[in-house]
Design a protein around this motif. Structure first.
Motif, PDB file in Angstrom:
ATOM      1  N   ARG A  75       1.419  -5.425  -4.116  1.00 60.99           N
ATOM      2  CA  ARG A  75       0.146  -6.152  -4.165  1.00 60.99           C
ATOM      3  C   ARG A  75      -0.939  -5.342  -3.473  1.00 60.99           C
ATOM      4  O   ARG A  75      -2.056  -5.206  -3.983  1.00 60.99           O
ATOM      5  N   ARG A  79      -1.529 -11.185  -8.195  1.00 62.95           N
ATOM      6  CA  ARG A  79      -2.857 -11.505  -7.671  1.00 62.95           C
ATOM      7  C   ARG A  79      -3.003 -12.994  -7.397  1.00 62.95           C
ATOM      8  O   ARG A  79      -3.779 -13.411  -6.547  1.00 62.95           O
ATOM      9  N   GLU A 128      -0.419  -5.351 -10.771  1.00 65.67           N
ATOM     10  CA  GLU A 128      -0.738  -6.657 -11.333  1.00 65.67           C
ATOM     11  C   GLU A 128       0.479  -7.584 -11.417  1.00 65.67           C
ATOM     12  O   GLU A 128       0.391  -8.746 -11.043  1.00 65.67           O
TER      13      GLU A 128
END
Ligand code: C2E
Ligand code: CA
Ligand code: CA
Ligand code: CA
Length: 278
Positions: free
Chosen positions: A247, A50, A252
Protein backbone atom coordinates in the motif's frame (compact mmCIF):
# COMPACT_ATOMS: atom_id res chain seq x y z
CA UNK A 1 28.92 -47.25 -12.92
CA UNK A 2 29.72 -47.75 -9.26
CA UNK A 3 27.08 -49.78 -7.43
CA UNK A 4 25.82 -46.72 -5.68
CA UNK A 5 25.53 -44.68 -8.87
CA UNK A 6 23.69 -47.52 -10.55
CA UNK A 7 21.20 -47.44 -7.69
CA UNK A 8 20.66 -43.75 -8.20
CA UNK A 9 20.20 -44.26 -11.90
CA UNK A 10 17.60 -46.91 -11.17
CA UNK A 11 15.74 -44.65 -8.79
CA UNK A 12 15.90 -41.86 -11.32
CA UNK A 13 14.64 -44.15 -14.10
CA UNK A 14 11.78 -45.33 -11.90
CA UNK A 15 10.89 -41.75 -11.04
CA UNK A 16 10.81 -40.58 -14.64
CA UNK A 17 8.88 -43.71 -15.65
CA UNK A 18 6.33 -43.00 -12.95
CA UNK A 19 6.04 -39.35 -13.93
CA UNK A 20 5.53 -40.35 -17.56
CA UNK A 21 2.95 -42.96 -16.57
CA UNK A 22 1.08 -40.45 -14.48
CA UNK A 23 1.07 -37.87 -17.28
CA UNK A 24 -0.30 -40.47 -19.69
CA UNK A 25 -3.00 -41.44 -17.23
CA UNK A 26 -3.93 -37.80 -16.60
CA UNK A 27 -4.07 -37.12 -20.35
CA UNK A 28 -6.37 -40.12 -20.89
CA UNK A 29 -8.63 -39.21 -17.98
CA UNK A 30 -8.80 -35.50 -18.82
CA UNK A 31 -10.85 -36.37 -21.90
CA UNK A 32 -13.79 -37.36 -19.69
CA UNK A 33 -13.29 -34.86 -16.91
CA UNK A 34 -15.74 -32.29 -18.30
CA UNK A 35 -18.61 -34.70 -19.03
CA UNK A 36 -18.09 -36.44 -15.70
CA UNK A 37 -18.34 -33.10 -13.87
CA UNK A 38 -14.95 -33.48 -12.24
CA UNK A 39 -13.96 -29.83 -12.68
CA UNK A 40 -14.71 -27.09 -10.19
CA UNK A 41 -14.03 -23.41 -10.54
CA UNK A 42 -12.74 -21.86 -7.31
CA UNK A 43 -12.44 -18.14 -6.57
CA UNK A 44 -9.77 -16.21 -4.74
CA UNK A 45 -10.65 -12.65 -3.69
CA UNK A 46 -8.71 -9.61 -4.83
CA UNK A 47 -8.77 -6.59 -2.52
CA UNK A 48 -8.42 -2.93 -3.42
CA UNK A 49 -5.63 -1.77 -1.10
CA UNK A 50 -6.69 1.88 -1.32
CA UNK A 51 -10.15 1.25 0.16
CA UNK A 52 -9.90 -2.30 1.56
CA UNK A 53 -12.97 -3.08 -0.53
CA UNK A 54 -13.52 -6.04 -2.81
CA UNK A 55 -12.10 -5.59 -6.30
CA UNK A 56 -12.97 -8.99 -7.74
CA UNK A 57 -11.80 -12.57 -7.87
CA UNK A 58 -9.48 -14.81 -9.84
CA UNK A 59 -11.14 -18.00 -11.10
CA UNK A 60 -8.89 -21.01 -10.47
CA UNK A 61 -9.58 -24.46 -11.85
CA UNK A 62 -9.71 -27.59 -9.70
CA UNK A 63 -9.87 -31.20 -10.87
CA UNK A 64 -11.28 -33.81 -8.50
CA UNK A 65 -9.97 -37.01 -10.08
CA UNK A 66 -12.08 -40.12 -9.24
CA UNK A 67 -9.07 -42.13 -7.99
CA UNK A 68 -6.32 -39.58 -7.35
CA UNK A 69 -8.40 -36.90 -5.62
CA UNK A 70 -7.56 -33.26 -6.25
CA UNK A 71 -4.80 -32.87 -8.85
CA UNK A 72 -3.02 -29.51 -8.96
CA UNK A 73 -3.54 -27.32 -12.03
CA UNK A 74 0.24 -26.89 -12.09
CA UNK A 75 0.29 -30.59 -12.94
CA UNK A 76 -2.72 -31.09 -15.24
CA UNK A 77 -2.78 -27.82 -17.24
CA UNK A 78 0.55 -28.61 -18.97
CA UNK A 79 -0.78 -32.13 -19.70
CA UNK A 80 -3.99 -30.67 -21.15
CA UNK A 81 -1.89 -28.31 -23.28
CA UNK A 82 0.25 -31.05 -24.81
CA UNK A 83 -2.72 -33.41 -25.18
CA UNK A 84 -4.53 -30.74 -27.22
CA UNK A 85 -7.53 -30.47 -24.87
CA UNK A 86 -6.79 -27.11 -23.30
CA UNK A 87 -9.11 -25.21 -25.67
CA UNK A 88 -12.07 -27.29 -24.57
CA UNK A 89 -11.14 -26.79 -20.92
CA UNK A 90 -10.75 -23.03 -21.40
CA UNK A 91 -14.21 -22.90 -22.98
CA UNK A 92 -15.63 -24.65 -19.92
CA UNK A 93 -13.73 -22.31 -17.58
CA UNK A 94 -14.90 -19.18 -19.43
CA UNK A 95 -18.54 -20.25 -19.41
CA UNK A 96 -18.48 -21.34 -15.78
CA UNK A 97 -16.67 -18.17 -14.72
CA UNK A 98 -19.24 -15.95 -16.42
CA UNK A 99 -22.18 -17.86 -14.92
CA UNK A 100 -20.60 -17.36 -11.49
CA UNK A 101 -19.89 -13.72 -12.26
CA UNK A 102 -23.54 -13.17 -13.27
CA UNK A 103 -24.56 -14.48 -9.87
CA UNK A 104 -21.99 -12.45 -7.93
CA UNK A 105 -23.01 -9.24 -9.73
CA UNK A 106 -26.49 -9.39 -8.16
CA UNK A 107 -24.79 -8.74 -4.79
CA UNK A 108 -21.66 -6.86 -5.91
CA UNK A 109 -22.34 -4.86 -9.08
CA UNK A 110 -18.70 -3.82 -9.63
CA UNK A 111 -17.08 -7.19 -8.97
CA UNK A 112 -14.47 -8.15 -11.58
CA UNK A 113 -13.68 -11.67 -12.67
CA UNK A 114 -10.19 -12.71 -13.80
CA UNK A 115 -9.87 -15.73 -16.07
CA UNK A 116 -6.62 -17.55 -16.93
CA UNK A 117 -5.99 -18.50 -20.51
CA UNK A 118 -3.15 -20.61 -21.83
CA UNK A 119 -0.63 -19.98 -24.60
CA UNK A 120 -2.43 -22.58 -26.72
CA UNK A 121 -5.63 -20.54 -26.54
CA UNK A 122 -3.91 -17.83 -28.56
CA UNK A 123 -4.28 -20.08 -31.62
CA UNK A 124 -8.03 -19.82 -31.29
CA UNK A 125 -9.01 -16.65 -33.06
CA UNK A 126 -12.71 -17.21 -32.19
CA UNK A 127 -12.13 -17.02 -28.43
CA UNK A 128 -12.73 -13.26 -28.04
CA UNK A 129 -15.95 -13.45 -30.08
CA UNK A 130 -17.16 -16.49 -28.10
CA UNK A 131 -16.50 -14.59 -24.91
CA UNK A 132 -18.30 -11.50 -26.16
CA UNK A 133 -21.33 -13.57 -27.22
CA UNK A 134 -21.59 -15.01 -23.72
CA UNK A 135 -21.23 -11.55 -22.17
CA UNK A 136 -24.05 -10.25 -24.35
CA UNK A 137 -26.31 -13.22 -23.55
CA UNK A 138 -25.70 -12.80 -19.83
CA UNK A 139 -25.80 -9.00 -20.00
CA UNK A 140 -22.41 -8.58 -18.28
CA UNK A 141 -20.25 -5.52 -18.95
CA UNK A 142 -17.01 -6.52 -20.75
CA UNK A 143 -15.05 -4.11 -18.53
CA UNK A 144 -15.77 -6.42 -15.56
CA UNK A 145 -13.81 -9.27 -17.17
CA UNK A 146 -10.02 -9.62 -17.03
CA UNK A 147 -8.13 -12.11 -19.17
CA UNK A 148 -4.87 -13.26 -17.55
CA UNK A 149 -2.15 -14.32 -19.89
CA UNK A 150 0.98 -15.78 -18.39
CA UNK A 151 4.12 -14.02 -19.46
CA UNK A 152 5.68 -17.13 -21.01
CA UNK A 153 2.53 -17.63 -23.11
CA UNK A 154 3.56 -14.90 -25.51
CA UNK A 155 6.97 -16.47 -26.18
CA UNK A 156 5.83 -18.57 -29.13
CA UNK A 157 4.22 -16.06 -31.41
CA UNK A 158 4.02 -12.48 -30.27
CA UNK A 159 2.11 -11.36 -33.38
CA UNK A 160 -0.68 -13.84 -32.64
CA UNK A 161 -0.65 -12.80 -29.01
CA UNK A 162 -0.94 -9.16 -30.02
CA UNK A 163 -3.84 -9.83 -32.41
CA UNK A 164 -5.91 -11.73 -29.92
CA UNK A 165 -5.17 -9.33 -27.08
CA UNK A 166 -6.19 -6.43 -29.35
CA UNK A 167 -9.48 -8.22 -30.06
CA UNK A 168 -10.20 -8.51 -26.34
CA UNK A 169 -9.29 -4.88 -25.78
CA UNK A 170 -11.47 -3.64 -28.64
CA UNK A 171 -14.38 -5.43 -27.01
CA UNK A 172 -13.70 -3.61 -23.75
CA UNK A 173 -12.35 -6.68 -21.97
CA UNK A 174 -9.33 -6.05 -19.70
CA UNK A 175 -6.06 -7.92 -20.14
CA UNK A 176 -3.45 -8.78 -17.51
CA UNK A 177 0.11 -10.02 -17.76
CA UNK A 178 0.44 -12.86 -15.24
CA UNK A 179 3.54 -14.08 -13.38
CA UNK A 180 5.23 -10.79 -14.19
CA UNK A 181 8.99 -10.91 -13.73
CA UNK A 182 9.44 -14.66 -14.10
CA UNK A 183 9.86 -14.83 -17.88
CA UNK A 184 12.74 -13.92 -20.13
CA UNK A 185 11.46 -10.75 -21.75
CA UNK A 186 8.97 -9.09 -19.45
CA UNK A 187 9.88 -5.59 -20.56
CA UNK A 188 9.65 -6.49 -24.26
CA UNK A 189 6.05 -7.65 -23.72
CA UNK A 190 5.15 -4.53 -21.84
CA UNK A 191 6.57 -2.53 -24.70
CA UNK A 192 4.84 -4.49 -27.49
CA UNK A 193 1.55 -5.34 -25.84
CA UNK A 194 -0.51 -2.97 -23.72
CA UNK A 195 -1.87 -4.42 -20.47
CA UNK A 196 -4.46 -3.04 -18.05
CA UNK A 197 -3.02 -5.06 -15.17
CA UNK A 198 0.40 -6.32 -14.22
CA UNK A 199 0.34 -9.26 -11.81
CA UNK A 200 3.60 -9.38 -9.87
CA UNK A 201 4.50 -12.99 -9.29
CA UNK A 202 4.19 -14.22 -5.73
CA UNK A 203 7.89 -15.09 -5.53
CA UNK A 204 8.65 -11.34 -5.29
CA UNK A 205 5.87 -10.70 -2.78
CA UNK A 206 5.91 -13.53 -0.28
CA UNK A 207 9.08 -12.39 1.56
CA UNK A 208 8.62 -8.69 1.06
CA UNK A 209 9.07 -7.76 4.75
CA UNK A 210 12.52 -9.30 4.91
CA UNK A 211 13.94 -9.02 1.42
CA UNK A 212 15.22 -5.58 0.44
CA UNK A 213 15.77 -6.63 -3.19
CA UNK A 214 12.16 -7.80 -3.50
CA UNK A 215 11.08 -4.45 -2.05
CA UNK A 216 13.03 -2.64 -4.76
CA UNK A 217 11.59 -4.89 -7.47
CA UNK A 218 8.01 -4.38 -6.28
CA UNK A 219 8.42 -0.64 -5.76
CA UNK A 220 9.97 -0.14 -9.20
CA UNK A 221 7.36 -2.30 -10.94
CA UNK A 222 4.55 -0.36 -9.26
CA UNK A 223 6.07 2.97 -10.30
CA UNK A 224 6.56 1.79 -13.87
CA UNK A 225 3.02 0.38 -14.07
CA UNK A 226 1.60 3.67 -12.90
CA UNK A 227 3.45 5.46 -15.71
CA UNK A 228 2.07 2.87 -18.16
CA UNK A 229 -1.47 3.47 -16.81
CA UNK A 230 -1.70 -0.11 -15.59
CA UNK A 231 -2.84 -1.46 -12.22
CA UNK A 232 -0.58 -3.72 -10.23
CA UNK A 233 -2.04 -6.84 -8.65
CA UNK A 234 0.31 -8.40 -6.11
CA UNK A 235 -0.24 -12.10 -5.57
CA UNK A 236 1.04 -14.11 -2.62
CA UNK A 237 0.03 -11.52 0.00
CA UNK A 238 0.17 -13.66 3.12
CA UNK A 239 0.19 -11.04 5.89
CA UNK A 240 -1.12 -7.59 6.80
CA UNK A 241 2.51 -6.45 7.05
CA UNK A 242 3.04 -7.26 3.34
CA UNK A 243 -0.25 -5.55 2.42
CA UNK A 244 0.91 -2.47 4.32
CA UNK A 245 4.24 -2.27 2.48
CA UNK A 246 2.51 -2.72 -0.88
CA UNK A 247 0.00 0.00 0.00
CA UNK A 248 2.86 2.37 0.85
CA UNK A 249 4.41 1.61 -2.54
CA UNK A 250 1.11 2.56 -4.22
CA UNK A 251 0.08 -0.93 -5.27
CA UNK A 252 -3.62 -1.00 -6.19
CA UNK A 253 -4.71 -4.63 -5.70
CA UNK A 254 -3.71 -7.52 -3.42
CA UNK A 255 -4.48 -11.21 -3.60
CA UNK A 256 -3.32 -13.94 -1.25
CA UNK A 257 -3.86 -16.23 1.71
CA UNK A 258 -3.98 -13.23 4.07
CA UNK A 259 -7.45 -12.53 2.67
CA UNK A 260 -8.45 -16.04 1.63
CA UNK A 261 -7.32 -19.18 -0.13
CA UNK A 262 -9.19 -20.00 -3.34
CA UNK A 263 -12.70 -21.14 -2.34
CA UNK A 264 -15.49 -23.18 -3.97
CA UNK A 265 -18.11 -20.85 -5.48
CA UNK A 266 -20.69 -21.18 -2.69
CA UNK A 267 -18.06 -20.62 0.02
CA UNK A 268 -16.72 -17.62 -1.90
CA UNK A 269 -20.20 -16.03 -1.98
CA UNK A 270 -20.43 -16.50 1.81
CA UNK A 271 -16.95 -15.04 2.20
CA UNK A 272 -18.05 -11.98 0.20
CA UNK A 273 -21.09 -11.43 2.43
CA UNK A 274 -19.01 -11.72 5.60
CA UNK A 275 -16.29 -9.42 4.27
CA UNK A 276 -18.88 -6.80 3.40
CA UNK A 277 -20.22 -6.78 6.96
CA UNK A 278 -16.83 -6.66 8.68
P1 C2E B 1 -1.53 -18.45 -11.19
O1 C2E B 1 -2.42 -17.98 -12.29
O2 C2E B 1 -0.27 -17.71 -10.96
O3 C2E B 1 -2.45 -18.47 -9.90
C1 C2E B 1 -2.02 -18.10 -8.62
C2 C2E B 1 -1.67 -19.31 -7.80
O4 C2E B 1 -1.12 -18.86 -6.56
C3 C2E B 1 -2.88 -20.17 -7.42
O5 C2E B 1 -2.44 -21.52 -7.42
C4 C2E B 1 -3.19 -19.70 -6.01
O6 C2E B 1 -3.87 -20.68 -5.23
C5 C2E B 1 -1.81 -19.44 -5.48
N1 C2E B 1 -1.81 -18.47 -4.39
C6 C2E B 1 -2.63 -17.41 -4.23
N2 C2E B 1 -2.34 -16.71 -3.12
C7 C2E B 1 -1.29 -17.33 -2.55
C8 C2E B 1 -0.53 -17.08 -1.35
O7 C2E B 1 -0.76 -16.12 -0.59
N3 C2E B 1 0.49 -17.94 -1.10
C9 C2E B 1 0.78 -19.00 -1.90
N4 C2E B 1 1.78 -19.79 -1.56
N5 C2E B 1 0.07 -19.27 -3.03
C10 C2E B 1 -0.95 -18.44 -3.35
P2 C2E B 1 -3.31 -22.69 -8.11
O8 C2E B 1 -4.76 -22.41 -7.92
O9 C2E B 1 -2.75 -23.98 -7.63
O10 C2E B 1 -3.01 -22.52 -9.65
C11 C2E B 1 -1.73 -22.77 -10.17
C12 C2E B 1 -1.61 -22.33 -11.58
O11 C2E B 1 -2.42 -23.14 -12.44
C13 C2E B 1 -2.11 -20.91 -11.83
O12 C2E B 1 -1.12 -19.99 -11.43
C14 C2E B 1 -2.34 -20.93 -13.33
O13 C2E B 1 -1.14 -20.76 -14.03
C15 C2E B 1 -2.85 -22.36 -13.53
N6 C2E B 1 -4.32 -22.33 -13.61
C16 C2E B 1 -5.24 -22.39 -12.62
N7 C2E B 1 -6.49 -22.33 -13.10
C17 C2E B 1 -6.37 -22.23 -14.45
C18 C2E B 1 -7.32 -22.12 -15.53
O14 C2E B 1 -8.55 -22.07 -15.36
N8 C2E B 1 -6.80 -22.06 -16.80
C19 C2E B 1 -5.45 -22.07 -17.02
N9 C2E B 1 -5.02 -21.99 -18.31
N10 C2E B 1 -4.54 -22.15 -16.05
C20 C2E B 1 -4.99 -22.22 -14.77
CA1 CA C 1 -3.37 -16.17 -12.92
CA1 CA D 1 0.20 -15.55 -11.31
CA1 CA E 1 2.04 -18.62 -11.20
Amino acid sequence: LAANEADHWHLYRNDTDNIMKKRLKLAADLHQAIENNEFYLYHQPQIDLRTNSIYGSEALLRWDHPELGFVSPEEFIPVAESAGIINEITEWVVEQALLHQKNILTMFPNHKISINISARDLNKRELPVQLLTLLTELNIKPSLVVIELTESATVGDSVKAKNILDDFKEMGIKVAIDDYGTGYSSLAYLSQLGFHEIKIDKQFVMNLEHNKRDQTICKTTIEMASNLDAYVVAEGVESEQIAKILRQFGCEIAQGYHYSKPLPFVDYCQWLQRYKKS
